[in-house]
Write an enzyme that holds these catalytic residues in place. Structure first.
Site, PDB file in Angstrom:
ATOM      1  N   SER A   1      -2.917  -2.046  -4.210  1.00  0.00           N
ATOM      2  CA  SER A   1      -2.735  -1.241  -2.737  1.00  0.00           C
ATOM      3  C   SER A   1      -1.262  -1.359  -3.011  1.00  0.00           C
ATOM      4  O   SER A   1      -0.665  -0.909  -3.727  1.00  0.00           O
ATOM      5  CB  SER A   1      -3.206  -1.887  -1.548  1.00  0.00           C
TER       6      SER A   1
ATOM      7  N   HIS B   1     -11.660  -0.738   0.221  1.00  0.00           N
ATOM      8  CA  HIS B   1     -10.368  -1.008  -0.239  1.00  0.00           C
ATOM      9  C   HIS B   1     -10.368  -2.399  -0.654  1.00  0.00           C
ATOM     10  O   HIS B   1     -10.159  -3.072   0.361  1.00  0.00           O
ATOM     11  CB  HIS B   1      -9.606  -0.508   0.848  1.00  0.00           C
TER      12      HIS B   1
HETATM   13  C1  GTR Z   1      -1.871   0.243   4.346  1.00  0.00           C
HETATM   14  C2  GTR Z   1      -0.929   1.307   3.545  1.00  0.00           C
HETATM   15  C3  GTR Z   1      -1.335   1.649   2.269  1.00  0.00           C
HETATM   16  C4  GTR Z   1      -1.828   0.304   1.532  1.00  0.00           C
HETATM   17  C5  GTR Z   1      -2.363  -0.623   2.418  1.00  0.00           C
HETATM   18  C6  GTR Z   1      -2.520  -2.095   1.640  1.00  0.00           C
HETATM   19  O1  GTR Z   1      -1.825  -0.107   5.638  1.00  0.00           O
HETATM   20  O2  GTR Z   1      -0.976   2.364   4.626  1.00  0.00           O
HETATM   21  O3  GTR Z   1      -0.493   2.362   1.731  1.00  0.00           O
HETATM   22  O4  GTR Z   1      -0.497  -0.052   0.731  1.00  0.00           O
HETATM   23  O5  GTR Z   1      -1.857  -1.075   3.308  1.00  0.00           O
HETATM   24  O6  GTR Z   1      -1.616  -2.443   1.187  1.00  0.00           O
HETATM   25  O7  GTR Z   1      -3.469  -2.828   1.771  1.00  0.00           O
END
Ligand code: GTR
Length: 410
Positions: free
Chosen positions: A250, A391
């Site tokens: 991420s 995610h």
């Molecule tokens: C979210 C962000 C993403 C990603 C994510 C993370 O809020 O919008 O780009 O980086 O966090 O790091 O889990």
């Protein structure tokens, strides 16, 4: 109406594939003189430095070119950690020549069942080294952590924070495969808030590195920190410093890609769902947009990046060019089907497009025309999968990365 500037457009996130308009990617092989980059020598000498510089100018700001001499201290070690399967080391890496409060703590687990030096997976964790395992001997971090981190009280970790993120760090699986693990908390370098730079290395090292806080960004600080960990790993006899695999998930995947671009000592790079500003094509209007990311996380990228929020087509780079900077090193890009925010298809397409650069080196990238089925690896030196689920970094992901690294490091 010359000189009249229309009101800025807004680009909310989009989850409807039918709304994705056609776009044209900048040609990764088009050199500054207009000619096509034709071979690996031109790539290394002309095109790669050119694209790297475009990234410094437009997205990440300067990557410090000044080398510093790290100092380090072994805080603690145990040859019989994790039931005798691993040697644990906790190493404090001092980043400032005089101020010993500027440091990052690296946690290492080295497998005992194989003769060293061993390959290593290096990566940042999201809320402290004590979160990656239930091993109670891990020093509890005392840095600022986000309040959503498990067990956090007043933005500090507590005993309840231990082992909060073991799912993302499949420690025993990694060790069994003969890899060491090296991890540090990214907040050691800069707390992840808009004002974090005041408490991080962009302030404490500005005179040492000769770079003002606004000349780079939080992603840059995190990426640079990873490079310093390589400086340490090169001095650790138990590690094969030619086999350092870098993994980031991420936001930390975005930082890992920038680190991989800046430092050729990372021998293999894994982008786990790095999404917007990482592996996903920004010009594809799907999931998170460049405008949203800059609004939510103004400190992540350099000032210039914000000027593209309502005009992404003017950005001289796109994600395939960031991925191309890994070439010819093995690169794994991974997505999860429920993680629409990261735009899985945009991640696949950029990995496929970056494969053109791997071809200059005679390496097979991704030749599949469309996205593979779930849980299906595609590609060669550039590899891709999309798995079921959300995610996260999962056991399935780690199994693929370990297999890939074993194969590529052979
Ligand atoms: C979210 C962000 C993403 C990603 C994510 C993370 O809020 O919008 O780009 O980086 O966090 O790091 O889990």
């Amino acid at each position: 109406f010359a000189g009249f500037k229309s009101q800025a457009q807004t680009f909310p996130s989009n989850n409807d594939e039918s709304k994705v308009a056609a776009y044209t990617l900048p040609d990764v092989l088009k050199m500054p003189n207009g000619k096509q980059c034709a071979n690996s020598r031109e790539w290394m000498q002309v095109q790669r430095p050119y694209i790297f510089h475009l990234y410094e100018e437009n997205q990440f700001g300067r990557f410090p070119s000044k080398k510093i001499n790290i100092r380090y201290r072994l805080l603690e070690t145990d040859k019989n950690a994790l039931g005798g399967t691993a040697t644990r080391k906790q190493v404090r890496i001092f980043l400032h020549p005089a101020d010993s409060s500027v440091y990052t703590d690296l946690l290492l687990y080295i497998p005992n069942q194989v003769k060293g030096p061993v390959p290593v997976f290096l990566g940042y964790n999201f809320s402290g080294n004590h979160t990656v395992s239930t091993d109670n001997n891990i020093i509890l971090g005392n840095r600022w952590v986000p309040s959503r981190a498990r067990g956090a009280v007043n933005n500090r970790a507590t005993e309840a924070s231990r082992g909060a993120d073991t799912a993302s760090w499949q420690v025993s699986t990694i060790l069994v495969k003969g890899f060491a693990i090296a991890t540090a908390y990214y907040g050691d370098l800069e707390p992840d808030t808009a004002a974090g730079f005041m408490m991080g290395i962009r302030s404490s090292l500005k005179d040492v590195l000769n770079i003002q806080p606004n000349e780079w960004c939080a992603m840059g600080a995190w990426a640079w920190g990873l490079s310093l960990m390589v400086d340490y790993l090169q001095q650790d006899n138990s590690i094969d410093a030619h086999k350092i695999a870098l993994l980031g998930h991420s936001r930390l995947g975005k930082a890992a890609l920038w680190a991989g671009a800046a430092d050729p000592r990372f021998a293999l790079i894994v982008s786990n769902e790095s999404g917007e500003g990482g592996a996903a094509i920004s010009r594809r209007w799907y999931g998170e947009t460049l405008q949203i990311i800059n609004a939510h996380f103004p400190h992540w990228f350099a000032a210039k990046y914000k000027t593209y929020g309502d005009n992404v087509n003017a950005l001289p780079v796109d994600a395939h060019m960031l991925l191309s900077l890994m070439a010819p090193r093995p690169l794994y890009v991974a997505s999860a089907v429920e993680d629409t925010w990261s735009d899985p298809k945009g991640e696949f397409l950029s990995a496929k497009e970056a494969s053109k650069v791997y071809a200059l080196f005679g390496k097979k990238g991704i030749d599949a025309d469309s996205m593979p089925a779930l849980q299906q690896q595609v590609g060669g030196t550039v590899r891709y999968h999309i798995r079921a689920g959300k995610h996260a970094v999962t056991l399935y992901d780690w199994e693929q990365y370990l297999q890939f690294a074993s194969e590529q490091f052979r």
